[in-house]
Design an enzyme around this catalytic site. Structure first.
Site, PDB file in Angstrom:
ATOM      1  N   ASP A   1     -15.647  55.777  23.784  1.00  0.00           N
ATOM      2  CA  ASP A   1     -15.666  56.150  25.198  1.00  0.00           C
ATOM      3  C   ASP A   1     -16.576  55.289  26.047  1.00  0.00           C
ATOM      4  O   ASP A   1     -16.507  55.334  27.276  1.00  0.00           O
ATOM      5  CB  ASP A   1     -16.068  57.623  25.337  1.00  0.00           C
ATOM      6  CG  ASP A   1     -15.027  58.508  24.717  1.00  0.00           C
ATOM      7  OD1 ASP A   1     -13.843  58.318  25.027  1.00  0.00           O
ATOM      8  OD2 ASP A   1     -15.378  59.364  23.891  1.00  0.00           O
TER       9      ASP A   1
ATOM     10  N   HIS B   1     -21.673  59.480  16.912  1.00  0.00           N
ATOM     11  CA  HIS B   1     -20.409  59.949  16.359  1.00  0.00           C
ATOM     12  C   HIS B   1     -20.686  60.769  15.118  1.00  0.00           C
ATOM     13  O   HIS B   1     -21.643  60.482  14.388  1.00  0.00           O
ATOM     14  CB  HIS B   1     -19.493  58.755  16.006  1.00  0.00           C
ATOM     15  CG  HIS B   1     -18.068  59.155  15.932  1.00  0.00           C
ATOM     16  ND1 HIS B   1     -17.523  59.659  14.787  1.00  0.00           N
ATOM     17  CD2 HIS B   1     -17.097  59.177  16.869  1.00  0.00           C
ATOM     18  CE1 HIS B   1     -16.248  59.959  15.025  1.00  0.00           C
ATOM     19  NE2 HIS B   1     -15.974  59.674  16.282  1.00  0.00           N
TER      20      HIS B   1
HETATM   21  N1  COA Z   1     -27.373  60.838  23.130  1.00  0.00           N
HETATM   22  C1  COA Z   1     -28.606  61.284  22.779  1.00  0.00           C
HETATM   23  N2  COA Z   1     -28.853  61.833  21.579  1.00  0.00           N
HETATM   24  C2  COA Z   1     -27.831  61.915  20.718  1.00  0.00           C
HETATM   25  C3  COA Z   1     -26.551  61.446  21.004  1.00  0.00           C
HETATM   26  C4  COA Z   1     -26.347  60.888  22.278  1.00  0.00           C
HETATM   27  N3  COA Z   1     -25.156  60.417  22.631  1.00  0.00           N
HETATM   28  N4  COA Z   1     -25.751  61.631  19.933  1.00  0.00           N
HETATM   29  C5  COA Z   1     -26.501  62.207  18.994  1.00  0.00           C
HETATM   30  N5  COA Z   1     -27.748  62.387  19.471  1.00  0.00           N
HETATM   31  C6  COA Z   1     -28.854  62.983  18.763  1.00  0.00           C
HETATM   32  C7  COA Z   1     -28.564  64.420  18.426  1.00  0.00           C
HETATM   33  O1  COA Z   1     -28.926  65.288  19.495  1.00  0.00           O
HETATM   34  C8  COA Z   1     -29.385  64.607  17.191  1.00  0.00           C
HETATM   35  O2  COA Z   1     -30.717  64.788  17.584  1.00  0.00           O
HETATM   36  P1  COA Z   1     -31.670  65.862  16.836  1.00  0.00           P
HETATM   37  O3  COA Z   1     -31.647  65.419  15.401  1.00  0.00           O
HETATM   38  O4  COA Z   1     -32.963  65.704  17.546  1.00  0.00           O
HETATM   39  O5  COA Z   1     -31.012  67.181  17.055  1.00  0.00           O
HETATM   40  C9  COA Z   1     -29.268  63.289  16.500  1.00  0.00           C
HETATM   41  O6  COA Z   1     -28.970  62.346  17.516  1.00  0.00           O
HETATM   42  C10 COA Z   1     -28.219  63.215  15.424  1.00  0.00           C
HETATM   43  O7  COA Z   1     -26.973  63.602  15.957  1.00  0.00           O
HETATM   44  P2  COA Z   1     -25.673  63.632  15.024  1.00  0.00           P
HETATM   45  O8  COA Z   1     -25.833  64.680  13.989  1.00  0.00           O
HETATM   46  O9  COA Z   1     -25.374  62.257  14.607  1.00  0.00           O
HETATM   47  O10 COA Z   1     -24.566  64.061  16.085  1.00  0.00           O
HETATM   48  P3  COA Z   1     -23.374  65.131  15.913  1.00  0.00           P
HETATM   49  O11 COA Z   1     -22.522  64.771  14.765  1.00  0.00           O
HETATM   50  O12 COA Z   1     -23.882  66.516  15.980  1.00  0.00           O
HETATM   51  O13 COA Z   1     -22.578  64.875  17.282  1.00  0.00           O
HETATM   52  C11 COA Z   1     -21.448  63.726  18.932  1.00  0.00           C
HETATM   53  C12 COA Z   1     -21.724  63.811  17.431  1.00  0.00           C
HETATM   54  C13 COA Z   1     -20.353  62.682  19.180  1.00  0.00           C
HETATM   55  C14 COA Z   1     -20.953  65.079  19.466  1.00  0.00           C
HETATM   56  C15 COA Z   1     -22.759  63.296  19.635  1.00  0.00           C
HETATM   57  O14 COA Z   1     -23.144  62.034  19.190  1.00  0.00           O
HETATM   58  C16 COA Z   1     -22.630  63.310  21.142  1.00  0.00           C
HETATM   59  O15 COA Z   1     -22.736  64.381  21.765  1.00  0.00           O
HETATM   60  N6  COA Z   1     -22.366  62.116  21.788  1.00  0.00           N
HETATM   61  C17 COA Z   1     -22.214  62.062  23.216  1.00  0.00           C
HETATM   62  C18 COA Z   1     -20.825  62.529  23.610  1.00  0.00           C
HETATM   63  C19 COA Z   1     -19.785  61.487  23.270  1.00  0.00           C
HETATM   64  O16 COA Z   1     -19.920  60.317  23.613  1.00  0.00           O
HETATM   65  N7  COA Z   1     -18.692  61.959  22.650  1.00  0.00           N
HETATM   66  C20 COA Z   1     -17.570  61.119  22.283  1.00  0.00           C
HETATM   67  C21 COA Z   1     -17.376  61.072  20.800  1.00  0.00           C
HETATM   68  S1  COA Z   1     -16.105  59.914  20.378  1.00  0.00           S
END
Ligand code: COA
Length: 376
Positions: free
Chosen positions: A313, A262
Site C-alpha cells: 500500500d 505485515h
Molecule cells: N507503524 C508503526 N508500528 C507498527 C506498524 C506500523 N505500520 N506495524 C507494526 N507496528 C508495530 C506494532 O504495533 C507492534 O508493536 P508492539 O510490539 O509495540 O505492539 C510491532 O510493530 C510488531 O507488529 P507485528 O506483530 O509485526 O504486526 P501485526 O502482524 O500485528 O500487524 C499489520 C500487521 C499490517 C496490521 C500492521 O503492520 C499495520 O497495522 N500496518 C499498518 C497498516 C497497513 O499498512 N496495512 C496494510 C497491510 S498490507
C-alpha cells in the site's frame, strides 16, 4: 481431530486451512500464484490470465484465454435494477459500503442462482469479476456528478475500467500500469478478507455472501483501507525535510505508519518493490518527485527505527493518483482485483469443505448465581 489449546491472538502463526491457490514466503519476500512468481506474472502476464490461473490452476492456452476474455467482456454490464438501487444510496455512504451493497445485490440478477455445480461456480466467478468494476465506476461517476458510462465489451478488463471511469480511452501506458496493479493485488493467501470469504462459504452459504463479507473485511485501514490511509497520511508531509520530525512524533504517540509492516512478510513485500518502480516513473512524469522522495525517506527511517518494511500500500497511491482514480476509490479498486482471488478461494473451499469453527479462550466469569431482576 488435532487439538490445541494454545491461544494465538489474531490467529498469528496458525495454519487455518490448506490451499493450492497462492502462497506468501514471508522470510524470502516472495509471492506465488499457483506456483508462478508474482514478478513474472506482473512483468509478462495480464489480469485476465491471472484470473484463469487462479480459477483453473494452470496458465491458459491462447484459445482458452481468448474464451475467458470473451466471457468476461460479455458480463461487464450490470442490470439497471441493481444500478438504480445504488443511485438511491446517500453520497455520504463510503464507496466501499456502496460496493458491498452492489455486490450483494448481484445475487438477485444471477440467472443460475442456487446452482453450485462446478460450471455454475466458475461462471459466477466470471460474473462477479466482470461486474465489480462497473459498480465501482458507476459510483465514482455519480460522486463526480458525471453521467454513467456503460462498459465497452470490445475492451480488455483494465482498458474498460479506465474508460468507464473517465468516459474516454486512456493511454496504453496507463492501461498497462493498472493491469499490473490488478495482477499484483489478485490474491494473497489467507489474508483477513479471503479468510472471511472462506469462513462464510464454509457454512455452505453462497459465493455472493462470501464476497460481500470479504468486502466488509477489506474495508478496514489495517487491510485494504491502508492504501487510502497512506495518501491521507502523506498529505501532512510537504518536503523531505519534514519527514524525520514528523515520523518521530508519530512513533512517540504510538500511531501506526500506514504502508509499513505485515503479518507475514519480514522483508520487503515483493508487490511493493514492483509498484515502487511504477511509482517512480509516474512521479517523474507528473513532476511529483518530492512525494516519492518523502516516501523513500520514510522507508529508510522505518527500517532503521522499527525494522519495518514497506507493504504494497505504500506505493499504490502514487500510481492510482496518476491514473486519475479518486482517493476514496483506492480500496474499491483493490476489491476489483481481489475479487479474482476471493472467488477462487470460495470455489476451492467448497471443493473440500469443512465448516470453520475454532475454539475460544474463555476469559469471563463462571458459576455466578443468578439474581432475579427486581433484586439487582
Ligand atoms: N507503524 C508503526 N508500528 C507498527 C506498524 C506500523 N505500520 N506495524 C507494526 N507496528 C508495530 C506494532 O504495533 C507492534 O508493536 P508492539 O510490539 O509495540 O505492539 C510491532 O510493530 C510488531 O507488529 P507485528 O506483530 O509485526 O504486526 P501485526 O502482524 O500485528 O500487524 C499489520 C500487521 C499490517 C496490521 C500492521 O503492520 C499495520 O497495522 N500496518 C499498518 C497498516 C497497513 O499498512 N496495512 C496494510 C497491510 S498490507
Amino acid at each position: 481431530m488435532a487439538s490445541t489449546t494454545e491461544f494465538s491472538p489474531g490467529l498469528a502463526g496458525v495454519v487455518a486451512g490448506a490451499t493450492k491457490i497462492s502462497h506468501v514466503f514471508g522470510e524470502e519476500g516472495r509471492l506465488i500464484y499457483r506456483g508462478y512468481d508474482i514478478r513474472d506474472l506482473a512483468a509478462q502476464g495480464s489480469f485476465e490470465e491471472v484470473c484463469a490461473l487462479l480459477w483453473d490452476g494452470r496458465l491458459p492456452s491462447r484459445a482458452e484465454l481468448e474464451e475467458l476474455g470473451q466471457a468476461l467482456r460479455s458480463e461487464y454490464a450490470v442490470p439497471e435494477e441493481v444500478l438504480s438501487v445504488l443511485r438511491r444510496l446517500p453520497e455520504s455512504l463510503p464507496p466501499m459500503d456502496v460496493l458491498r451493497t452492489g455486490v450483494s445485490l448481484l445475487s438477485s440478477v444471477d440467472p443460475e442462482y442456487g446452482d453450485d455445480s462446478a460450471g455454475a461456480l466458475r461462471r459466477r466467478a466470471i460474473r462477479l469479476v466482470a461486474k465489480t468494476p462497473t459498480l465501482v465506476a458507476a459510483d465514482a461517476r455519480r460522486r463526480a456528478g458525471r453521467p454513467f458510462v456503460p462498459p465497452d465489451p470490445g475492451l480488455a478488463f483494465a482498458d474498460n475500467f479506465l474508460y468507464m471511469l473517465h468516459g474516454e480511452r486512456q493511454p496504453s501506458s496507463f492501461v498497462a500500469a493498472l493491469d499490473k496493479a490488478l495482477v499484483l493485488h489478485a490474491d494473497h493467501s489467507f489474508n483477513a478478507s479471503t479468510f472471511a470469504a472462506r469462513v462464510t462459504v464454509s457454512t455452505l452459504s453462497d459465493m455472493y455472501s462470501a464476497v460481500t463479507a470479504a468486502i466488509g473485511a477489506l474495508k478496514g485501514p489495517l487491510h485494504g483501507g491502508a492504501n487510502e490511509a497512506v495518501v491521507h497520511m502523506l498529505d501532512d508531509l510537504h518536503t523531505v525535510d519534514d519527514v524525520d520530525a514528523w515520523l518521530h512524533e508519530r512513533l512517540a504517540r504510538k500511531e501506526l505508519v500506514f504502508g509499513f509492516g505485515h503479518r507475514v512478510y519480514r522483508v520487503d513485500d515483493p508487490r511493493a518493490l514492483i509498484l515502487r518502480e511504477s511509482a517512480a516513473v509516474m512521479a517523474r512524469e507528473v513532476g511529483a518527485f518530492e512525494k516519492f522522495e518523502i516516501i523513500e525517506r520514510l522507508r529508510e527511517l522505518m527500517l532503521k527505527e522499527k525494522n519495518l518494511h514497506p507493504n504494497v500500500d505504500l506505493y499504490s497511491g502514487i500510481v492510482y493518483q496518476r491514473l486519475g482514480i479518486p482517493t476514496e476509490f483506492f480500496t474499491p479498486l483493490f476489491a476489483v482485483s481481489r475479487m479474482a482471488g476471493w472467488t477462487a478461494h470460495v470455489i476451492e473451499q467448497l471443493g473440500d469443505n469443512k465448516i470453520f469453527r475454532p475454539l475460544a479462550s474463555y476469559e469471563g466469569p463462571d458459576h455466578l448465581a443468578y439474581i432475579p431482576l427486581d433484586e439487582r
